[in-house]
Write a protein that holds these residues in place. Structure first.
Motif, PDB file in Angstrom:
ATOM      1  N   LEU A   1       0.828  -1.204   0.000  1.00 21.13           N
ATOM      2  CA  LEU A   1       0.000   0.000   0.000  1.00 21.13           C
ATOM      3  C   LEU A   1       0.864   1.257   0.000  1.00 21.13           C
ATOM      4  N   LEU A   2       1.906   1.291   0.804  1.00 24.55           N
ATOM      5  CA  LEU A   2       2.771   2.469   0.849  1.00 24.55           C
ATOM      6  C   LEU A   2       3.498   2.690  -0.471  1.00 24.55           C
ATOM      7  N   ARG A   3       3.898   1.591  -1.136  1.00 28.54           N
ATOM      8  CA  ARG A   3       4.512   1.722  -2.466  1.00 28.54           C
ATOM      9  C   ARG A   3       3.514   2.335  -3.447  1.00 28.54           C
ATOM     10  N   TRP A   4       2.280   1.854  -3.392  1.00 26.77           N
ATOM     11  CA  TRP A   4       1.242   2.367  -4.287  1.00 26.77           C
ATOM     12  C   TRP A   4       0.973   3.850  -4.007  1.00 26.77           C
TER      13      TRP A   4
ATOM     14  N   ALA B   1       3.031   6.001  -2.819  1.00 22.20           N
ATOM     15  CA  ALA B   1       4.209   6.800  -3.175  1.00 22.20           C
ATOM     16  C   ALA B   1       4.355   6.998  -4.683  1.00 22.20           C
ATOM     17  N   ARG B   2       3.730   6.124  -5.474  1.00 20.93           N
ATOM     18  CA  ARG B   2       3.831   6.253  -6.932  1.00 20.93           C
ATOM     19  C   ARG B   2       3.108   7.509  -7.385  1.00 20.93           C
ATOM     20  N   THR B   3       3.821   8.398  -8.026  1.00 22.14           N
ATOM     21  CA  THR B   3       3.191   9.633  -8.495  1.00 22.14           C
ATOM     22  C   THR B   3       3.418   9.880  -9.975  1.00 22.14           C
ATOM     23  N   GLU B   4       4.166   9.038 -10.639  1.00 18.62           N
ATOM     24  CA  GLU B   4       4.460   9.246 -12.049  1.00 18.62           C
ATOM     25  C   GLU B   4       3.163   9.275 -12.858  1.00 18.62           C
ATOM     26  N   GLY B   5       2.903  10.426 -13.455  1.00 19.69           N
ATOM     27  CA  GLY B   5       1.742  10.557 -14.320  1.00 19.69           C
ATOM     28  C   GLY B   5       0.410  10.700 -13.603  1.00 19.69           C
ATOM     29  N   ARG B   6       0.431  10.913 -12.295  1.00 19.07           N
ATOM     30  CA  ARG B   6      -0.838  11.099 -11.578  1.00 19.07           C
ATOM     31  C   ARG B   6      -0.587  11.810 -10.257  1.00 19.07           C
ATOM     32  N   LYS B   7      -1.653  12.221  -9.642  1.00 21.96           N
ATOM     33  CA  LYS B   7      -1.563  12.894  -8.350  1.00 21.96           C
ATOM     34  C   LYS B   7      -1.414  11.846  -7.260  1.00 21.96           C
ATOM     35  N   PRO B   8      -0.805  12.201  -6.121  1.00 20.38           N
ATOM     36  CA  PRO B   8      -0.698  11.239  -5.017  1.00 20.38           C
ATOM     37  C   PRO B   8      -2.079  10.750  -4.593  1.00 20.38           C
ATOM     38  N   GLN B   9      -2.163   9.484  -4.243  1.00 22.52           N
ATOM     39  CA  GLN B   9      -3.446   8.858  -3.943  1.00 22.52           C
ATOM     40  C   GLN B   9      -3.930   9.061  -2.514  1.00 22.52           C
TER      41      GLN B   9
ATOM     42  N   HIS C   1     -10.277   6.856  12.012  1.00 16.59           N
ATOM     43  CA  HIS C   1      -9.697   8.029  11.380  1.00 16.59           C
ATOM     44  C   HIS C   1      -8.182   7.951  11.449  1.00 16.59           C
ATOM     45  N   THR C   2      -7.527   8.672  10.560  1.00 20.76           N
ATOM     46  CA  THR C   2      -6.080   8.634  10.488  1.00 20.76           C
ATOM     47  C   THR C   2      -5.487   9.053  11.823  1.00 20.76           C
ATOM     48  N   THR C   3      -4.558   8.280  12.289  1.00 17.22           N
ATOM     49  CA  THR C   3      -3.892   8.559  13.553  1.00 17.22           C
ATOM     50  C   THR C   3      -2.537   9.179  13.267  1.00 17.22           C
ATOM     51  N   PRO C   4      -1.912   9.805  14.272  1.00 16.22           N
ATOM     52  CA  PRO C   4      -0.564  10.329  14.047  1.00 16.22           C
ATOM     53  C   PRO C   4       0.395   9.237  13.584  1.00 16.22           C
ATOM     54  N   THR C   5       0.231   8.015  14.080  1.00 16.80           N
ATOM     55  CA  THR C   5       1.098   6.912  13.667  1.00 16.80           C
ATOM     56  C   THR C   5       0.917   6.618  12.185  1.00 16.80           C
ATOM     57  N   THR C   6      -0.327   6.539  11.735  1.00 13.98           N
ATOM     58  CA  THR C   6      -0.606   6.280  10.325  1.00 13.98           C
ATOM     59  C   THR C   6      -0.025   7.391   9.467  1.00 13.98           C
ATOM     60  N   SER C   7      -0.213   8.636   9.879  1.00 11.92           N
ATOM     61  CA  SER C   7       0.278   9.761   9.097  1.00 11.92           C
ATOM     62  C   SER C   7       1.790   9.725   8.950  1.00 11.92           C
ATOM     63  N   ARG C   8       2.501   9.297   9.982  1.00 14.63           N
ATOM     64  CA  ARG C   8       3.962   9.234   9.901  1.00 14.63           C
ATOM     65  C   ARG C   8       4.417   8.176   8.907  1.00 14.63           C
ATOM     66  N   ARG C   9       3.610   7.128   8.681  1.00 16.34           N
ATOM     67  CA  ARG C   9       3.998   6.075   7.761  1.00 16.34           C
ATOM     68  C   ARG C   9       3.769   6.462   6.316  1.00 16.34           C
ATOM     69  N   LEU C  10       2.928   7.440   6.059  1.00 14.30           N
ATOM     70  CA  LEU C  10       2.665   7.863   4.685  1.00 14.30           C
ATOM     71  C   LEU C  10       3.863   8.630   4.147  1.00 14.30           C
ATOM     72  N   PRO C  11       4.161   8.496   2.866  1.00 16.76           N
ATOM     73  CA  PRO C  11       5.225   9.313   2.276  1.00 16.76           C
ATOM     74  C   PRO C  11       4.906  10.784   2.470  1.00 16.76           C
ATOM     75  N   SER C  12       5.922  11.632   2.618  1.00 11.67           N
ATOM     76  CA  SER C  12       5.730  13.038   2.963  1.00 11.67           C
ATOM     77  C   SER C  12       4.813  13.775   1.969  1.00 11.67           C
ATOM     78  N   HIS C  13       4.868  13.444   0.687  1.00  9.13           N
ATOM     79  CA  HIS C  13       4.026  14.145  -0.283  1.00  9.13           C
ATOM     80  C   HIS C  13       2.561  13.705  -0.224  1.00  9.13           C
ATOM     81  N   CYS C  14       2.255  12.695   0.599  1.00 13.08           N
ATOM     82  CA  CYS C  14       0.873  12.208   0.712  1.00 13.08           C
ATOM     83  C   CYS C  14       0.204  12.659   1.999  1.00 13.08           C
ATOM     84  N   ARG C  15       0.911  13.367   2.864  1.00 14.14           N
ATOM     85  CA  ARG C  15       0.314  13.786   4.146  1.00 14.14           C
ATOM     86  C   ARG C  15      -0.512  15.010   3.972  1.00 14.14           C
TER      87      ARG C  15
END
Length: 119
Positions: A76-79, A81-89, A105-119
Protein backbone atom coordinates in the motif's frame (compact mmCIF):
# COMPACT_ATOMS: atom_id res chain seq x y z
CA UNK A 1 -8.29 3.84 -7.50
CA UNK A 2 -8.79 0.10 -7.41
CA UNK A 3 -10.97 -1.59 -4.83
CA UNK A 4 -7.86 -3.48 -3.67
CA UNK A 5 -6.12 -0.32 -2.48
CA UNK A 6 -9.31 1.28 -1.16
CA UNK A 7 -9.88 -1.71 1.14
CA UNK A 8 -6.20 -1.87 2.12
CA UNK A 9 -6.24 1.86 2.92
CA UNK A 10 -9.23 1.45 5.20
CA UNK A 11 -7.53 -1.46 6.96
CA UNK A 12 -4.34 0.56 7.43
CA UNK A 13 -6.28 2.94 9.64
CA UNK A 14 -8.02 0.30 11.72
CA UNK A 15 -8.76 -3.44 11.47
CA UNK A 16 -12.37 -4.35 10.77
CA UNK A 17 -14.91 -6.88 9.58
CA UNK A 18 -16.47 -6.82 6.14
CA UNK A 19 -19.49 -5.06 7.64
CA UNK A 20 -17.27 -2.47 9.35
CA UNK A 21 -15.41 -1.87 6.10
CA UNK A 22 -18.64 -1.38 4.15
CA UNK A 23 -19.71 1.34 6.62
CA UNK A 24 -16.30 3.05 6.51
CA UNK A 25 -16.15 2.69 2.71
CA UNK A 26 -19.48 4.45 2.24
CA UNK A 27 -18.57 7.18 4.74
CA UNK A 28 -15.06 7.97 3.50
CA UNK A 29 -14.89 6.79 -0.13
CA UNK A 30 -18.51 6.71 -1.26
CA UNK A 31 -18.18 9.97 -3.18
CA UNK A 32 -15.07 8.66 -5.02
CA UNK A 33 -15.88 5.00 -5.65
CA UNK A 34 -18.92 2.76 -5.32
CA UNK A 35 -18.66 -0.90 -4.30
CA UNK A 36 -21.29 -3.47 -3.50
CA UNK A 37 -21.17 -5.77 -0.50
CA UNK A 38 -20.31 -8.69 -2.79
CA UNK A 39 -17.41 -6.78 -4.31
CA UNK A 40 -15.96 -5.85 -0.91
CA UNK A 41 -16.27 -9.39 0.52
CA UNK A 42 -14.81 -10.85 -2.69
CA UNK A 43 -11.88 -8.44 -2.47
CA UNK A 44 -11.31 -9.38 1.19
CA UNK A 45 -11.03 -13.03 0.14
CA UNK A 46 -8.58 -12.18 -2.67
CA UNK A 47 -6.46 -10.00 -0.37
CA UNK A 48 -6.36 -12.74 2.28
CA UNK A 49 -5.36 -15.33 -0.34
CA UNK A 50 -2.57 -12.98 -1.48
CA UNK A 51 -1.31 -12.60 2.10
CA UNK A 52 -1.70 -8.82 2.27
CA UNK A 53 -4.43 -9.02 4.92
CA UNK A 54 -5.24 -11.63 7.53
CA UNK A 55 -8.22 -12.57 9.67
CA UNK A 56 -7.22 -11.60 13.20
CA UNK A 57 -10.28 -12.72 15.13
CA UNK A 58 -13.64 -14.37 14.73
CA UNK A 59 -16.69 -13.05 16.48
CA UNK A 60 -20.34 -14.01 16.77
CA UNK A 61 -21.92 -15.75 13.76
CA UNK A 62 -18.52 -16.24 12.14
CA UNK A 63 -17.80 -12.50 11.85
CA UNK A 64 -14.13 -12.16 10.93
CA UNK A 65 -12.04 -9.10 11.62
CA UNK A 66 -9.25 -8.37 9.14
CA UNK A 67 -5.98 -6.47 9.50
CA UNK A 68 -3.28 -5.40 7.07
CA UNK A 69 -0.13 -7.56 7.18
CA UNK A 70 3.41 -6.15 6.95
CA UNK A 71 3.67 -7.11 3.24
CA UNK A 72 0.26 -5.53 2.69
CA UNK A 73 1.31 -2.32 4.36
CA UNK A 74 4.50 -2.20 2.26
CA UNK A 75 2.45 -2.76 -0.92
CA UNK A 76 0.00 0.00 0.00
CA UNK A 77 2.77 2.47 0.85
CA UNK A 78 4.51 1.72 -2.47
CA UNK A 79 1.24 2.37 -4.29
CA UNK A 80 0.67 5.62 -2.39
CA UNK A 81 4.21 6.80 -3.17
CA UNK A 82 3.83 6.25 -6.93
CA UNK A 83 3.19 9.63 -8.50
CA UNK A 84 4.46 9.25 -12.05
CA UNK A 85 1.74 10.56 -14.32
CA UNK A 86 -0.84 11.10 -11.58
CA UNK A 87 -1.56 12.89 -8.35
CA UNK A 88 -0.70 11.24 -5.02
CA UNK A 89 -3.45 8.86 -3.94
CA UNK A 90 -3.48 9.59 -0.20
CA UNK A 91 -5.94 12.41 -0.78
CA UNK A 92 -8.65 9.76 -1.20
CA UNK A 93 -8.12 8.60 2.38
CA UNK A 94 -8.51 12.05 3.94
CA UNK A 95 -11.51 12.39 6.20
CA UNK A 96 -12.78 15.27 8.30
CA UNK A 97 -11.69 15.25 11.95
CA UNK A 98 -13.40 12.62 14.07
CA UNK A 99 -15.87 13.61 16.74
CA UNK A 100 -14.61 13.02 20.27
CA UNK A 101 -14.29 9.26 20.69
CA UNK A 102 -14.54 8.65 16.91
CA UNK A 103 -12.97 5.57 15.33
CA UNK A 104 -11.43 4.71 11.99
CA UNK A 105 -9.70 8.03 11.38
CA UNK A 106 -6.08 8.63 10.49
CA UNK A 107 -3.89 8.56 13.55
CA UNK A 108 -0.56 10.33 14.05
CA UNK A 109 1.10 6.91 13.67
CA UNK A 110 -0.61 6.28 10.32
CA UNK A 111 0.28 9.76 9.10
CA UNK A 112 3.96 9.23 9.90
CA UNK A 113 4.00 6.08 7.76
CA UNK A 114 2.67 7.86 4.68
CA UNK A 115 5.23 9.31 2.28
CA UNK A 116 5.73 13.04 2.96
CA UNK A 117 4.03 14.15 -0.28
CA UNK A 118 0.87 12.21 0.71
CA UNK A 119 0.31 13.79 4.15
Amino acid sequence: MTLRYAVMGLLMDHPGSGYDLMKRFRRSLGNVRVASQGQVYGELNRLADAGVIEATSEGPRGRQEYALTSPGEADLLRWLARTEGRKPQARFFHRPPAPVGGQGHTTPTTSRRLPSHCR
